[in-house]
Design a protein around this motif. Structure first.
Motif, PDB file in Angstrom:
ATOM      1  N   GLY A   9       0.841  -1.187   0.000  1.00  0.00           N
ATOM      2  CA  GLY A   9       0.000   0.000   0.000  1.00  0.00           C
ATOM      3  C   GLY A   9       0.872   1.231   0.000  1.00  0.00           C
ATOM      4  O   GLY A   9       2.110   1.161   0.038  1.00  0.00           O
ATOM      5  N   CYS A  10       0.214   2.381  -0.052  1.00  0.00           N
ATOM      6  CA  CYS A  10       0.921   3.662   0.015  1.00  0.00           C
ATOM      7  C   CYS A  10      -0.056   4.667   0.599  1.00  0.00           C
ATOM      8  O   CYS A  10      -0.924   5.179  -0.113  1.00  0.00           O
ATOM      9  CB  CYS A  10       1.391   4.085  -1.370  1.00  0.00           C
ATOM     10  N   TRP A  11       0.057   4.936   1.887  1.00  0.00           N
ATOM     11  CA  TRP A  11      -0.920   5.797   2.548  1.00  0.00           C
ATOM     12  C   TRP A  11      -0.270   7.094   2.995  1.00  0.00           C
ATOM     13  O   TRP A  11       0.794   7.099   3.608  1.00  0.00           O
ATOM     14  CB  TRP A  11      -1.550   5.095   3.753  1.00  0.00           C
ATOM     15  N   ALA A  12      -0.941   8.200   2.677  1.00  0.00           N
ATOM     16  CA  ALA A  12      -0.407   9.521   3.010  1.00  0.00           C
ATOM     17  C   ALA A  12      -0.613   9.827   4.485  1.00  0.00           C
ATOM     18  O   ALA A  12      -1.672   9.558   5.054  1.00  0.00           O
ATOM     19  CB  ALA A  12      -1.099  10.588   2.165  1.00  0.00           C
ATOM     20  N   GLY A  13       0.412  10.407   5.090  1.00  0.00           N
ATOM     21  CA  GLY A  13       0.264  10.926   6.440  1.00  0.00           C
ATOM     22  C   GLY A  13      -0.557  12.201   6.430  1.00  0.00           C
ATOM     23  O   GLY A  13      -1.052  12.648   5.388  1.00  0.00           O
ATOM     24  N   ARG A  14      -0.721  12.815   7.584  1.00  0.00           N
ATOM     25  CA  ARG A  14      -1.487  14.056   7.656  1.00  0.00           C
ATOM     26  C   ARG A  14      -0.800  15.148   6.833  1.00  0.00           C
ATOM     27  O   ARG A  14       0.418  15.245   6.815  1.00  0.00           O
ATOM     28  CB  ARG A  14      -1.615  14.506   9.106  1.00  0.00           C
ATOM     29  N   THR A  15      -1.615  15.942   6.146  1.00  0.00           N
ATOM     30  CA  THR A  15      -1.069  17.062   5.383  1.00  0.00           C
ATOM     31  C   THR A  15      -1.218  18.334   6.208  1.00  0.00           C
ATOM     32  O   THR A  15      -2.310  18.677   6.659  1.00  0.00           O
ATOM     33  CB  THR A  15      -1.794  17.217   4.038  1.00  0.00           C
ATOM     34  N   ILE A  16      -0.104  19.011   6.404  1.00  0.00           N
ATOM     35  CA  ILE A  16      -0.046  20.243   7.189  1.00  0.00           C
ATOM     36  C   ILE A  16       0.646  21.300   6.344  1.00  0.00           C
ATOM     37  O   ILE A  16       1.734  21.059   5.796  1.00  0.00           O
ATOM     38  CB  ILE A  16       0.703  20.019   8.516  1.00  0.00           C
ATOM     39  N   VAL A  17       0.012  22.426   6.200  1.00  0.00           N
ATOM     40  CA  VAL A  17       0.544  23.486   5.343  1.00  0.00           C
ATOM     41  C   VAL A  17       1.969  23.837   5.763  1.00  0.00           C
ATOM     42  O   VAL A  17       2.261  24.048   6.949  1.00  0.00           O
ATOM     43  CB  VAL A  17      -0.364  24.737   5.401  1.00  0.00           C
ATOM     44  N   GLY A  18       2.861  23.862   4.788  1.00  0.00           N
ATOM     45  CA  GLY A  18       4.244  24.223   5.032  1.00  0.00           C
ATOM     46  C   GLY A  18       5.144  23.073   5.428  1.00  0.00           C
ATOM     47  O   GLY A  18       6.358  23.251   5.572  1.00  0.00           O
TER      48      GLY A  18
END
Length: 829
Positions: A465-474
């Protein structure tokens, strides 16, 4: 609250107030009573007083005074206590008053969206809260004297798992808790356009490029606007379901099973088998929140991506000589995808499918090692590390087909043996075809003419699989991956580009994927015994990943990514018990990874993150040695940032039968309501509903061979804690006469916060999961039911038997199901 109104007329005698005493008025007495009742009962269920000719009528609880006459009453119903994610229905009533269709309004508390409002009722989903919270609602009616209102309260507590555990089962049906319903949505062979005939399911069907493939696996839901084909991430009634088709039940695809003619496979059979692999994109709709789901056969975005679909390579490996083939002499063009297992939902609205056990599909004849320069030659070292030895026919022997079109290469591409006289750079045969697989492939589901892209910066392996972590601006986003084979590694890719909020809804989604996935750093995990860990960068020229390495002389960064396993070996990464799906807790950001099992784990080679080696007994008298039941490991990045190069870890839960030794095997204290084996699929509820907020629900799917003598595979729901909420444990491992101790880090016992939600049909795997944004519909895949059978020995009739008795001889079909809660609430809560 109560309104006191006069009659239809009003008389004013002109007198002014001259009583200056502090004696209470009747209204003040009523208000005091209101306050007292609210304190005692958590809110007024109803209290409406009407003044009619000087007479008072009151309607309330048992302590109310008797009525003195026929008054006008507005009743908002009793106070309610519930928990986040549950369905709530308010019911009002009136006497001598009339309520309109919009009678209900919210007065206080976290805002809710009403699903329905009528003259008497209003329904909604209790909002997510972190502590007990009171919401107040007002019911309004009109009498001859004017508007009357009554208030009621709904006390909402934090979300909690809200179903009774499903017992273990060996029946040939999918079972869910009481209060839930199962609908079969999308099955093997279902046509995805109007030109394709209905599925006969008798082995005669063809045209699988326009039908649902087999072995439904990883899956994501993408919301569509109510009309048209534009994305609407919030729409829970219309969307695209994108799912993998990992493999096939070969015997059931043909009239009497697979055949060979003179040692060669018939072209029609081989083509059918290839087209059953890959990915489906299919439109699905629900008429209303209480309606049934169905797939749209004529959906204009419907498509299949198969092993024959054109793809392209992007990133650091694109154009590399190791990708050159007779089909792709420039090393940029690709052709198809295969053995797609887990998936990833990219933050910009695309689907990532992942190539897992691709190596087994390739034929390699005896003599090929010598033709490539001997065992020490780089090509042979690479092929050996990825599990492609000499003298193997390849899965399903597709390379043996003699095609009607002599120029076609769709069958001989599966033979990677060096061909005599072919160009040494690989452009004249398919010696490099295996290098075109083992990648993550990104698909834009909203553009059915787009060419899927293989993201080479994420490395080549048995991608689960390939799961994205949390996206945080910057902050540079990270993507977490497992390499699903015994004793392989856990990886993450960290983009070189910090996250920009506007990229959550871009116009060109694949270009946004280029932005975040073509440049960055691939890391592999090393776990330390003290509960810490390090992300080791796979960078050419660092840590021994050099041209002078004696095991494998790396040429450049492209070579590192093509041979990520070899690079990870050099760095000393930790060998794990089959790393499969990864999932990210949307609140804490912690990463969870299923370690399904490992039969090669011994007492001597256990370590802290893979601590068990034991003998697992079966009811038929056989035993399995190693880590037969698997476990789920989790880690928390230092500083809670995706850019971290260090982390803390522990083991959330150990798979085990509840009857196994609690001191050394059943380390999580599992009982009959939650014991499981071989965790595989893993997913957290979406943060767009209560199942993904505050204390998110984690769903665990099993793919088991060790416990299937006791129960079919299953789906469990959990509300896990956090890394290091347990402690250190030293266990004693025993296999035969060999014993040894191993210290490890065990999370808090899950207890009732882990519960069995579903049990599948015979011989199936439970895999692939997502929900609608509102969490009221849960999509789950049932893979390879009856996999041990054949046309002459059918061992499952699912899904034909899900809603009744199946006709004699009906063949099983992999399928997507959708699970809904009968009262309309969020699934699992």
């Amino acid at each position: 609250m109560t309104d006191v109104l006069g009659g239809a007329g009003h008389y004013d005698d002109g007198l002014i107030d001259t009583n200056t005493s502090a004696n209470p008025t009747i209204q003040e007495l009523i208000d005091q009573r209101y306050s007292r009742r609210q304190t005692l009962f958590g809110g007024i269920s109803a209290l409406t007083v009407a003044t009619l000719g000087g007479m008072v009528s009151a309607c309330g609880g048992d302590s109310d005074p008797p009525a003195f006459g026929s008054g006008t009453v507005v009743n908002a119903g009793s106070a309610i206590t519930t928990s986040a994610g549950k369905a709530v229905t308010l019911t009002g009533s009136t006497t001598n008053a009339t309520a309109g269709a919009d009678a209900w309004t919210q007065v206080s508390g976290p805002s809710v969206t009403f699903d329905t409002k009528t003259a008497t009722t209003a329904s909604f989903i209790a909002p997510s809260v972190s502590a007990s919270t009171v919401l107040t609602f007002r019911y309004t009616a009109t009498a001859s004297s004017g508007a009357l209102t009554a208030d009621t309260t709904v006390t909402v507590t934090p979300a909690a798992i809200g179903f009774v555990a499903v017992p273990k089962s060996l029946d040939d049906i999918v079972k869910v808790p009481d209060g839930y319903s199962v609908t079969v949505l999308y099955r093997l062979g279902d046509p995805i356009n109007t030109a394709t005939a209905a599925f006969a399911n008798n082995g005669t069907d063809t045209g699988y490029a326009n039908r649902a493939g087999d072995h439904h696996d990883g899956m994501s839901y993408f919301g569509l606007a109510a009309t048209g084909n534009t994305p609407d991430p919030a729409n829970s009634l219309r969307g695209l379901l994108v799912l993998n088709h990992e493999n096939i039940n070969q015997a059931y695809l043909h009239v009497n099973g697979a055949t060979t003619v003179g040692g060669a496979r018939p072209e029609g059979e081989a083509l059918k088998e290839m087209e059953c692999h890959g990915v489906s994109v299919v439109e699905i709709v629900r008429a209303s929140l209480s309606g049934a789901w169905s797939y749209v056969q004529a959906g204009t975005l419907n498509r299949r991506v198969t092993p024959l679909t054109p793809t392209s390579f992007v990133g650091p490996v694109a154009g590399n000589a190791a990708l050159r083939t007779a089909f792709s002499p420039t090393g940029v063009a690709g052709r198809g995808t295969i053995n797609n297992c887990a998936n990833g939902y990219m933050p910009w609205g695309t689907y990532m499918t992942n190539e897992e056990n691709w190596a087994g599909y390739f034929r390699r004849d005896t003599g090929d090692v010598a033709a490539r320069g001997g065992a020490a030659a780089k090509a042979n070292v690479s092929l050996a590390r990825y599990g492609i030895p000499e003298n193997r026919p390849g899965n399903y022997a597709w390379s043996t087909v003699t095609p009607a079109d002599a120029a076609s290469t769709i069958y001989r591409r599966w033979n990677i043996t060096v061909q005599p006289g072919a160009a040494a750079d690989g452009s004249g045969d398919f010696r490099n075809e295996a290098n075109q697989f083992g990648w993550c492939l990104e698909i834009d589901p909203f553009t059915n003419t787009s060419v899927p892209r293989k993201r080479t910066a994420l490395g080549r392996m048995n991608h689960e699989g390939c799961w994205a972590g949390r996206t945080i601006v910057g902050v540079r986003p990270a993507f977490y991956m497992g390499d699903d084979a015994q004793n392989e590694y856990i990886y993450k890719f960290v983009s070189a580009t910090p996250w920009v909020a506007a990229d959550a809804s871009p116009t060109d989604r694949l270009a946004t994927g280029d932005k975040y996935l073509n440049t960055g750093t691939l890391y592999v995990a090393r776990f330390n015994a003290d509960g810490t860990g390090t992300w080791l960068p796979l960078i050419f020229g660092q840590g021994g990943i050099t041209a002078s390495n004696t095991t494998y002389a790396f040429a450049d960064q492209a070579d590192v990514l093509i041979n990520a396993r070899l690079a990870a070996d050099v760095l000393g990464a930790t060998r794990m018990d089959r790393p499969e799906w990864t999932a990210i807790n949307p609140v804490s950001g912690e990463m969870y990874c299923t370690l399904t099992n490992n039969s090669s784990r011994t007492v001597a080679n256990t370590d802290a993150p893979n601590p068990r080696a034991y003998t697992d007994p079966r009811t038929n008298g056989t035993v399995t040695n190693g880590n037969a039941n698997g476990h789920i490991i989790r880690l928390r990045e230092t500083g809670d940032t995706s850019e971290a190069t260090a982390f803390a870890w522990d083991i959330y839960a150990f798979g085990a039968g509840s009857d196994l030794n609690p001191t050394n095997i059943n380390l999580s204290g599992l009982d009959a309501t939650n014991d499981f084996s071989s965790p595989d699929g893993l997913w957290f509820g979406r943060s767009s509903n209560a199942s993904g907020l505050v204390s998110p629900v984690m769903w665990i799917e099993t793919d088991d061979g060790a416990y299937t003598d006791v129960t079919n595979c299953m789906l469990l729901a959990a509300q896990p804690g956090t890394v290091n909420d347990g402690g250190v444990r030293t266990i004693t491992n025993t296999i035969g006469a060999t014993t040894g101790t191993q210290a490890t880090r065990v999370g808090r016992a899950p207890g009732t916060a882990l519960r069995r939600f579903l049990v599948g049909c015979k011989e199936c795997e439970i895999t692939g999961i997502d929900s609608t944004p509102d969490g009221r519909s849960l999509f789950v895949n049932i893979q390879h039911p009856g996999e041990n059978g054949s046309p002459s020995n059918i061992t499952s009739n699912w899904p034909a038997n899900q809603s009744g008795t199946a006709a004699t001889g009906v063949r099983p079909r992999s399928a997507t199901i959708v699970i809904t809660k009968n009262d309309g609430g969020v699934v699992g809560l």
